[in-house]
Write an enzyme that holds these catalytic residues in place. Structure first.
Site, PDB file in Angstrom:
ATOM      1  N   GLY A   9     -26.013  12.469   7.579  1.00  0.00           N
ATOM      2  CA  GLY A   9     -26.563  12.984   8.970  1.00  0.00           C
ATOM      3  C   GLY A   9     -26.225  14.708   8.627  1.00  0.00           C
ATOM      4  O   GLY A   9     -25.593  15.461   7.007  1.00  0.00           O
ATOM      5  N   VAL A  80     -28.925   4.823   8.079  1.00  0.00           N
ATOM      6  CA  VAL A  80     -27.639   4.133   7.431  1.00  0.00           C
ATOM      7  C   VAL A  80     -27.723   2.694   7.822  1.00  0.00           C
ATOM      8  O   VAL A  80     -27.651   2.785   9.379  1.00  0.00           O
ATOM      9  CB  VAL A  80     -26.618   5.649   7.083  1.00  0.00           C
ATOM     10  N   GLU A 168     -24.445  21.503  31.966  1.00  0.00           N
ATOM     11  CA  GLU A 168     -25.912  22.074  31.662  1.00  0.00           C
ATOM     12  C   GLU A 168     -27.183  21.536  31.762  1.00  0.00           C
ATOM     13  O   GLU A 168     -28.094  22.434  32.082  1.00  0.00           O
ATOM     14  CB  GLU A 168     -25.113  22.118  30.248  1.00  0.00           C
ATOM     15  N   ALA A 311     -19.740  21.633  18.440  1.00  0.00           N
ATOM     16  CA  ALA A 311     -20.230  21.923  17.290  1.00  0.00           C
ATOM     17  C   ALA A 311     -19.556  23.323  16.486  1.00  0.00           C
ATOM     18  O   ALA A 311     -19.842  23.004  15.627  1.00  0.00           O
ATOM     19  CB  ALA A 311     -21.674  22.750  18.264  1.00  0.00           C
TER      20      ALA A 311
END
Ligand code: NAD
Length: 392
Positions: A9, A80, A168, A311
């Site tokens: 990732g 993956v 958002e 995040a």
């Protein structure tokens, strides 16, 4: 002998793990390979802007080749397929495989459809730049279709889920749809823009005043809220709500929640409801040579409640993971994870937003919140630039 670190990732957790590991370990001490399904690091907190055509793709998808240039970090673009922590090996869909001394799982989260019939097959999602582009093209296509068809469903846009992602996105669409309607020769009054939320309110992490502020701001721009009304079924273009009412739409974007990554959940490391269980150093509790960064792990706060997968958490986890991997190689002491929360900011379109920042939850609304959101993005970009400068 040089150690092999494999990082799965290249989102916030993976990118920061790689840069932080390289900051602490020279190329002769460790070979670092990052495996990612896209060739870019995507700023997923800005994808709603891409989906509404408000930013260019290059603002939210930073090429990994550029980011890692000169850093002795190998990048493999691929998907993956299996993680084998017992055999210390990762296999990819293209048949290649990688063995490791230390593995970092930073695969993020996946959309949760909660088993709602027809939802996955009939909705768009917003988890990558490609998906944001798809939403943008789809919305514009539906407006063009409506000009000809005059079929109300073509001018009806439904966002399912009033968390930060859904709100958002709806804010950005509310700003941009009038312009796209003009372009397509459609009267904006013909458009319906719904946000459907299962719970009594949107954005439950904010105070009632800020929630009301967000609702009023969005309603003024044409958003219609349907709250306390979970989507229970989707059949082609027909969305059914809990009270039995239906909405016919050509566009359903599902932003109703996320879950741990299936590869992590099923690879044999210890998990808690699908997300990896970690110790205070962010190692898998069952496999100490596997470190975790970001949404695919669950980290509990002091009150025993899991932190939300954000995040800012992923970024901080990645930094610590890089340092702790170096410590395991150099005999240093591992550091404990103590996340710092700078707060939560929600943009409500180009110029509006709400936020609760700092330890004391200072509330912001309007331009200051919107500017703070932009500043927090700029801060992240300058932070990763700083790490590039520091890496060996
Ligand atoms: P979420 O889980 O936070 O919100 C999903 C919403 O969908 C919830 O309000 C839920 O009640 C609703 N929902 C669930 N089932 C439904 C149904 N059947 N019908 C209608 N509504 C339904 O998901 P998210 O918004 O994608 O956020 C995921 C994570 O990412 C969160 O931790 C969030 O804090 C983080 N995030 C942060 C930001 C930011 O900081 N600005 C932006 C986006 C996401």
């Amino acid at each position: 002998m040089s150690k092999k670190i494999v990082i799965l990732g290249a989102g916030y957790g993976g990118l920061l793990s790689a840069l932080s590991a390289r900051k602490h370990l020279s190329a002769s001490e460790a070979q670092i390979t990052v495996i990612n399904k896209y060739d870019s690091h995507q700023i997923i907190t800005e994808l709603h802007r891409l989906a509404a055509g408000n930013v260019s793709e290059k603002a939210v998808a930073l090429p990994l080749s550029k980011l890692f240039k000169g850093k002795a970090i190998d990048v493999k673009i691929g998907s993956v397929q299996a993680v084998d922590p017992a055999g210390k090996k990762v296999s990819l869909a293209d048949g290649s495989s990688y063995d490791y001394d230390t593995l970092v799982l930073a695969l993020g989260s996946e959309t949760n459809y909660f088993g709602i019939p027809g939802l996955q097959e009939n909705s768009l999602t917003l988890k990558s730049a490609a998906e944001a582009n798809r939403i943008f093209a789809h919305v514009k296509g539906k407006l063009r279709a409506y000009r000809v068809s005059k079929n109300k469903a073509d001018a009806t846009f439904v966002i399912g889920g009033g968390g930060l992602t859904g709100v958002e996105l709806v804010g950005e669409l509310a700003d941009e749809l009038p312009g796209y309607c003009r372009e397509a020769g459609v009267d904006f009054n013909d458009v319906s823009l719904y946000l459907v939320e299962a719970m009594p309110t949107i954005l439950p992490m904010f105070s009632p005043e800020l929630i009301q502020r967000a609702v009023t701001s969005l309603e003024q721009r044409g958003v219609q809220f349907l709250t306390s009304l979970p989507i229970t079924e989707v059949n082609g273009g027909v969305v059914t709500l809990k009270d039995g009412r239906t909405i016919e739409t050509g566009t359903l974007v599902w932003t109703g929640g996320v879950q741990g990554h299936a590869l992590v959940a099923n690879c044999g490391i210890e998990v808690n409801r699908g997300r990896a269980s970690v110790n205070e150093y962010l190692q898998s509790v069952s496999h100490p040579d596997v470190f975790l960064a970001g949404d695919c792990a669950v980290v509990f706060g002091p009150e025993g409640r899991p932190y939300p997968p954000t995040a800012q958490l992923a970024w901080q986890m990645g930094e610590l993971v890089g340092a702790n991997i170096a410590a395991t190689y150099n005999g240093g002491s591992l550091q404990t994870f103590h996340p710092v929360f700078s707060g939560t900011l929600a943009s409500l379109g180009r110029k509006d937003g709400i936020g609760s920042i700092g330890e004391h939850g200072i509330e912001l609304k309007g331009a200051p919140a919107s500017l703070m959101k932009k500043a927090s993005n700029a801060r992240y970009l300058s932070h990763i630039e700083g790490l590039f400068a520091l890496a060996y």
